[in-house]
Scaffold this active site. Structure first.
Site, PDB file in Angstrom:
ATOM      1  N   HIS A 136       0.816  -1.226   0.000  1.00 28.29           N
ATOM      2  CA  HIS A 136       0.000   0.000   0.000  1.00 28.29           C
ATOM      3  C   HIS A 136       0.843   1.267   0.000  1.00 28.29           C
ATOM      4  O   HIS A 136       0.307   2.373  -0.157  1.00 28.29           O
ATOM      5  CB  HIS A 136      -0.941   0.010   1.214  1.00 28.29           C
ATOM      6  CG  HIS A 136      -2.319   0.455   0.881  1.00 28.29           C
ATOM      7  ND1 HIS A 136      -2.576   1.507   0.024  1.00 28.29           N
ATOM      8  CD2 HIS A 136      -3.536   0.012   1.293  1.00 28.29           C
ATOM      9  CE1 HIS A 136      -3.881   1.697  -0.076  1.00 28.29           C
ATOM     10  NE2 HIS A 136      -4.494   0.782   0.679  1.00 28.29           N
ATOM     11  N   ARG A 137       2.160   1.155   0.158  1.00 26.97           N
ATOM     12  CA  ARG A 137       3.011   2.329  -0.011  1.00 26.97           C
ATOM     13  C   ARG A 137       3.109   2.706  -1.478  1.00 26.97           C
ATOM     14  O   ARG A 137       3.259   3.891  -1.828  1.00 26.97           O
ATOM     15  CB  ARG A 137       4.425   2.045   0.519  1.00 26.97           C
ATOM     16  CG  ARG A 137       4.536   1.737   1.992  1.00 26.97           C
ATOM     17  CD  ARG A 137       5.956   1.319   2.353  1.00 26.97           C
ATOM     18  NE  ARG A 137       6.390   0.142   1.609  1.00 26.97           N
ATOM     19  CZ  ARG A 137       7.613  -0.363   1.665  1.00 26.97           C
ATOM     20  NH1 ARG A 137       8.538   0.204   2.426  1.00 26.97           N
ATOM     21  NH2 ARG A 137       7.929  -1.446   0.972  1.00 26.97           N
TER      22      ARG A 137
END
Length: 458
Positions: A429-430
């Site tokens: 999710h980064r």
């Protein structure tokens, strides 16, 4: 003079290896590049060639020892620089003076490479041949999986001092556990290969063949009355554990699921198998899923990227090295197809078949295992519908393929029996926002649900 051979860097970025067996003893005369030991790294079982011609003076480590890279493992007595010969070495070095003993410029540092021959400037690769062992019969659902089989190495063409019985590392371990001499066992496998069944039949334990693999492993390590078995954490298992912990606690995972009707994809596969273009090429649902991933990445390139913590940069790849998770007797490996995005469907199908064949033969190289940019794992072969795959370290996404099941499904306004598959997408999710991950998964699902949708995406 005495020369020490230190455990070389096997080119995998690993720091240690386990000595499985020695092929020589103290006092033996060896030639340059003769196999002297078998070692196990976190990714492969490797035959270690001798960097010197001379006499074995000392073995510093015993089989079963885990040795750090750079530690001495064996000492040789080699000819002096002025051309003198080594000593007799327990009376077994006679004739050594007839062969010049060249001191190599450097020791081997890559899997499958031997010592550097003087004046060549580079290591020379020792020829190795492999042959696959036929695995158990597979169901139609299992056709897309990378089969789990034991690696089999055929006899190298080079001349060795003595020919040892041919078998695989797990079979040799079984024979050792049972106290059997492989030289007394007749092999019934390809080319006289000694199989697990040959060992069990010779020992009178043929009934063990019906025991599941995990049960056989536990039985081999447990004595009567023992309530637990302890297995050292080594090799692939150790490497996999470290990689998964690093991935799970470094990259914030998010997982999404999508269930789709893949009946049209299966019908397309049936038609393609009849085409002359695909004659002799194995086609499976994994083939179409891999192509769907490659097409979807063109629209969502964020899933083909890497987080560079040191330089505080996001690296987006303009090529795709597609990883395929493969279960092997030694543990999980994820070899990848280089520049998969540049391959047409027949080429991709062939590359997948070769990847599976390489995994079966135990020939997967460190180069094949490094540099992946996105991966696929086929958990459907185990009858699993969905899961939460952990990212291969350094990658932004991994797609899980569930089992294809015949289920009641809404089709053209009515309920019909259709072939249904669940997709599981985990992403970092980064690097990947929820929208990007969702659109990518939707695109893959749309292609598998209706392959003609590709025309709207390219």
């Amino acid at each position: 003079m005495i020369k020490e051979f230190r455990l070389p860097d096997l080119g995998e970025g690993l720091t240690e290896s386990e000595i499985l067996s020695w092929k020589v003893g103290v006092g033996d005369t060896v030639t340059l590049n003769q196999v002297i030991a078998e070692v196990e790294t976190a990714k492969a079982v490797v035959e270690l060639p001798s960097p010197f011609a001379g006499v074995i003076k000392e073995l510093h480590e015993q089989p079963g020892s885990v040795v750090e890279v750079g530690k001495p493992i064996v000492s040789f007595e080699v000819a002096d620089d002025d051309g003198g010969s080594p000593s007799e070495g327990n009376g077994r070095s006679a004739g050594l003076g007839e062969q010049p003993a060249e001191t190599p410029k450097r020791e081997p540092n890559l899997v499958g490479y031997g010592a550097v021959v003087e004046g060549s400037g580079r290591p020379t690769r020792r020829a190795r041949n492999f042959a696959p062992v036929a695995g158990p019969a597979k169901t139609k659902q299992a056709e897309s999986a990378v089969p789990v089989v034991e690696p089999v190495e055929t006899t190298p063409v080079e001349t060795r001092p003595a020919e040892r019985p041919r078998s695989t590392p797990p079979v040799r371990k079984l024979a050792k556990d049972l106290g059997l001499d492989l030289a007394q066992i007749r092999g019934t496998g390809p080319g006289g290969l000694i199989t697990r069944e040959d060992v069990q039949g010779f020992s009178g334990h043929a009934e063990e063949a019906a025991t599941p693999m995990a049960g056989r492993a536990a039985a081999a390590g447990a004595g009567a009355g023992e309530r637990e078995t302890r297995t050292p954490i080594r090799g692939v298992r150790k490497h996999t554990a470290a990689a998964m912990v690093q991935s799970a606690f470094t990259a914030p995972h998010a997982t999404e699921f999508l269930t789709v009707d893949v009946t049209p994809s299966l019908e397309l596969l049936a038609k393609l198998k009849e085409s002359r273009v695909f004659a002799g090429i194995k086609l499976t649902p994994l083939t179409l899923a891999a192509k769907a991933v490659l097409i979807a990445l063109r629209r969502q390139p964020a899933l083909n990227s890497r987080w560079d913590e040191e330089n505080q940069e996001i690296v987006t790849f303009h090529y795709v090295n597609l990883g395929i998770a493969a279960a092997t007797p030694r543990g999980l490996t994820v070899p990848n197809i280089k520049d998969a995005g540049a391959l047409q469907l027949p080429e991709l199908a062939q590359a997948l078949a070769e990847l599976a064949e390489t995994a079966r033969a135990g020939k997967t190289t460190p180069a094949d295992l490094s540099g992946g940019t996105i991966s696929i794992t086929n958990i459907g072969v185990f009858g699993i519908d969905a899961g939460t795959p952990i990212l291969n370290p350094g990658e932004a996404a991994i797609l899980g393929l569930g089992a294809v099941r015949t289920m009641p499904w809404e089709y053209r306004g009515e309920v019909a029996l259709r072939q249904v598959l669940t997709l599981s997408l985990s992403f970092d999710h980064r690097l990947v926002d929820g929208e990007q991950g969702s659109r990518f998964l939707a695109d893959v699902g749309a292609i598998l649900a209706e392959p003609g949708m590709v025309l709207t995406m390219v």
